[in-house]
Design a protein around this motif. Structure first.
Motif, PDB file in Angstrom:
ATOM      1  N   ALA A 108      -2.891   4.346   3.549  1.00  0.00           N
ATOM      2  CA  ALA A 108      -1.971   3.173   3.126  1.00  0.00           C
ATOM      3  C   ALA A 108      -1.495   2.450   4.713  1.00  0.00           C
ATOM      4  N   MET A 109      -0.709   3.794   5.146  1.00  0.00           N
ATOM      5  CA  MET A 109      -0.006   3.403   6.416  1.00  0.00           C
ATOM      6  C   MET A 109      -0.849   2.012   7.494  1.00  0.00           C
ATOM      7  N   ILE A 110      -1.579   2.087   7.560  1.00  0.00           N
ATOM      8  CA  ILE A 110      -2.455   1.495   8.422  1.00  0.00           C
ATOM      9  C   ILE A 110      -2.262   0.464   8.142  1.00  0.00           C
ATOM     10  N   SER A 111      -2.866   0.500   6.389  1.00  0.00           N
ATOM     11  CA  SER A 111      -2.397  -1.161   5.938  1.00  0.00           C
ATOM     12  C   SER A 111      -1.199  -1.881   5.625  1.00  0.00           C
ATOM     13  N   PRO A 167       0.802  -1.432  -0.100  1.00  0.00           N
ATOM     14  CA  PRO A 167       0.452  -0.139   0.292  1.00  0.00           C
ATOM     15  C   PRO A 167       1.584   1.228  -0.098  1.00  0.00           C
ATOM     16  N   ILE A 168       0.634   2.164  -0.797  1.00  0.00           N
ATOM     17  CA  ILE A 168       1.320   3.483  -0.815  1.00  0.00           C
ATOM     18  C   ILE A 168       0.467   4.215  -1.233  1.00  0.00           C
ATOM     19  N   ALA A 169       1.131   6.100  -0.904  1.00  0.00           N
ATOM     20  CA  ALA A 169       0.687   7.475  -1.158  1.00  0.00           C
ATOM     21  C   ALA A 169       1.550   8.004  -0.936  1.00  0.00           C
ATOM     22  N   ASP A 170       1.283   9.396  -1.881  1.00  0.00           N
ATOM     23  CA  ASP A 170       2.462  10.277  -1.650  1.00  0.00           C
ATOM     24  C   ASP A 170       1.988  11.711  -0.693  1.00  0.00           C
ATOM     25  N   GLY A 171       1.736  11.188  -0.010  1.00  0.00           N
ATOM     26  CA  GLY A 171       1.076  11.907   1.652  1.00  0.00           C
ATOM     27  C   GLY A 171      -0.501  12.815   1.217  1.00  0.00           C
ATOM     28  N   VAL A 210       7.029  24.342  10.359  1.00  0.00           N
ATOM     29  CA  VAL A 210       8.907  24.639  10.492  1.00  0.00           C
ATOM     30  C   VAL A 210       8.706  25.620  12.070  1.00  0.00           C
ATOM     31  N   SER A 211       8.395  27.211  11.460  1.00  0.00           N
ATOM     32  CA  SER A 211       8.816  27.960  12.417  1.00  0.00           C
ATOM     33  C   SER A 211       8.383  27.254  14.004  1.00  0.00           C
ATOM     34  N   PHE A 212       7.140  27.083  14.040  1.00  0.00           N
ATOM     35  CA  PHE A 212       6.815  27.430  15.919  1.00  0.00           C
ATOM     36  C   PHE A 212       7.748  25.367  16.619  1.00  0.00           C
ATOM     37  N   LEU A 213       7.474  24.393  15.580  1.00  0.00           N
ATOM     38  CA  LEU A 213       7.291  23.479  15.979  1.00  0.00           C
ATOM     39  C   LEU A 213       8.623  22.613  15.328  1.00  0.00           C
ATOM     40  N   GLY A 214       9.327  23.152  14.839  1.00  0.00           N
ATOM     41  CA  GLY A 214      11.301  22.512  14.094  1.00  0.00           C
ATOM     42  C   GLY A 214      10.167  21.219  13.434  1.00  0.00           C
ATOM     43  N   ALA A 215       9.502  21.144  12.808  1.00  0.00           N
ATOM     44  CA  ALA A 215       8.969  20.455  11.423  1.00  0.00           C
ATOM     45  C   ALA A 215       9.831  20.522  10.044  1.00  0.00           C
ATOM     46  N   LYS A 216      10.488  19.040   9.406  1.00  0.00           N
ATOM     47  CA  LYS A 216      11.075  19.204   8.984  1.00  0.00           C
ATOM     48  C   LYS A 216      10.459  18.696   6.937  1.00  0.00           C
ATOM     49  N   LEU A 217      10.105  19.301   6.590  1.00  0.00           N
ATOM     50  CA  LEU A 217       9.606  19.283   5.180  1.00  0.00           C
ATOM     51  C   LEU A 217      10.712  18.292   4.552  1.00  0.00           C
ATOM     52  N   GLN A 218       9.271  17.436   3.395  1.00  0.00           N
ATOM     53  CA  GLN A 218       9.629  16.628   2.978  1.00  0.00           C
ATOM     54  C   GLN A 218       9.095  15.824   1.956  1.00  0.00           C
ATOM     55  N   PRO A 219       8.756  15.685   0.321  1.00  0.00           N
ATOM     56  CA  PRO A 219       8.094  15.091  -0.457  1.00  0.00           C
ATOM     57  C   PRO A 219       7.404  13.879   0.602  1.00  0.00           C
ATOM     58  N   GLY A 220       6.473  13.903   0.284  1.00  0.00           N
ATOM     59  CA  GLY A 220       5.238  12.564   0.626  1.00  0.00           C
ATOM     60  C   GLY A 220       5.499  11.039   0.368  1.00  0.00           C
ATOM     61  N   PHE A 221       6.483  11.222  -0.545  1.00  0.00           N
ATOM     62  CA  PHE A 221       6.712   9.888  -1.208  1.00  0.00           C
ATOM     63  C   PHE A 221       7.551   9.095  -0.894  1.00  0.00           C
ATOM     64  N   GLU A 222       8.787  10.190  -0.591  1.00  0.00           N
ATOM     65  CA  GLU A 222       9.541   9.687   0.217  1.00  0.00           C
ATOM     66  C   GLU A 222       8.984   9.131   1.862  1.00  0.00           C
TER      67      GLU A 222
END
Length: 382
Positions: A49-52, A38-42, A254-266
């Motif tokens: 997909a993740m549950i499966s 199971p796959i998706a791009d975000g 990113v600014s408040f929670l220190g998140a990293k942005l990344q392509p969804g499929f990756e």
């Protein structure tokens, strides 16, 4: 012979797993090994997909929609990790066309989902941020997590796009302490900056219901939010690729929670272990509801194909419910693609799950037979 099926969901019709299993059932008797991943791009379908794929649990939660109305939604979690789609609480599809107004919409509902997961002990978050109805730069989400925003007279501001321009100060005194222990990985497939002609309001405002005057006001609000936020944290993320995603939610995360942005499929292909499962495959079957000019730009079929092609001898076939002229560019990485429709048919009928499954089964079987015939001819030639 090994076949790997990694096909995206068909929107409003089949989940990734349902589509994959329809193909598997059709071809299993002709090959040695078939693996469905199971796959998706975000975007839509990522939680399913993740549950499966990783046996996550689904949790239903009471949240708010983009206009602040109560809404039941869900996310997936396993151990201390949660997977969420912001669109499930703040998405454009939750509003009627006449309700779309990015000055009034808010990401508060996403904040409530995060808050719920924190109580479960979740500290690692994967959040897909496609399909938003908002342009509040995450102000709503942050308010739900305890951050406060004030105007020049120290009055607290309601968290919506319209009020970004009025923010004069920020307080994190009541921000949830658990946030400091968290990691946020954000599935983001656009590279827009926060504001300006390529920014959140100018590029995506119209589809969210903004006219040209509102777009200018929203853009000024994003500029102000960026200025106040950058002064507060001492770092300016407004030009970061993806900070303009989801009406500036990328910037807020990113600014408040220190998140990293990344392509969804990756992100998702890593979680489901797709790379390892592709090893030794002779044939990979991928696809999505519609193949068009966007499919080559990091969408699931082309991303699966590029990953598969690191194994030189693999053939990649894509199946789709509809194919537009622009799909020709997919042949850069996909060996052949096929439309699954069996004849003239209404869209309503094509979207019936049993019809889509039957069509996927029929076309995948014929595509496999062609592949096996060409492989056999090649082998006898050698």
């Amino acid at each position: 012979m090994k076949v790997v099926i990694a096909i995206d969901s068909f929107k409003g019709c089949l989940s990734s797993l349902e589509a994959g299993n329809a193909i598997k059932n059709a071809i299993a008797s002709l090959v040695d090994e078939v693996i469905v991943v199971p796959i998706a791009d975000g975007g839509e379908g990522s939680v399913e997909a993740m549950i499966s794929a990783i046996k996550a649990k689904k949790r239903e939660v009471l949240s708010l929609d983009p206009l602040g109305r109560e809404l039941k939604t869900n996310y997936a979690y396993v151990d201390n990790q949660a997977i969420m789609e912001m669109a499930s609480s703040c998405g454009l599809t939750l509003l009627d066309e006449n309700e779309r107004n990015p000055e009034q919409t808010s990401t508060y509902g996403l904040g409530l989902m995060i808050k719920d997961a924190l109580k479960l002990g979740v500290r690692k978050f994967i959040i897909g941020i496609g399909g938003s109805a908002t342009n509040d730069a995450g102000m709503g989400m942050l308010k739900a997590l305890g951050f406060e925003f004030y105007d020049e007279f120290k009055n607290p501001l309601a968290p919506k796009g319209k009020n970004l321009a009025k923010i004069a100060s920020i307080s994190d005194l009541n921000a949830l302490k658990e946030l400091k222990e968290c990691e946020f990985l954000v599935a983001c497939d656009v590279n827009n900056p926060l504001f300006g002609k390529s920014g959140a309001a100018h590029i995506y405002g119209v589809q969210k219901g903004a006219d040209s005057a509102m777009i200018e006001r929203l853009d000024m609000g994003l500029r102000n939010f960026s200025k106040i936020t950058s002064e507060f944290f001492g770092v300016d993320n407004s030009n970061l690729a993806g900070s303009g995603a989801a009406g500036g939610l990328g910037f807020g995360l990113v600014s408040f929670l220190g998140a990293k942005l990344q392509p969804g499929f990756e992100i998702i292909s890593n979680v489901v272990g797709l790379k390892d499962k592709l090893v030794g495959a002779d044939l990979v079957i991928t696809g999505e509801g519609r193949l068009d000019y966007q499919s080559i730009m990091g969408k699931t079929p082309s991303a699966v194909a590029k990953l598969a092609k690191t194994n030189a001898n693999v053939t990649v076939i894509a199946l789709a419910g509809a194919i537009s002229d622009g799909a020709k560019s997919c042949n850069e990485c996909i060996d052949a693609y096929f439309c699954i429709q069996q004849g003239a048919i209404s869209l309503a009928k094509a979207l019936k799950p049993e019809v889509a499954k039957a069509n996927l089964s029929a076309v995948s079987l014929q595509a496999l037979r062609l592949f096996l015939a060409s492989k056999s001819a090649k082998d006898s030639h050698h």
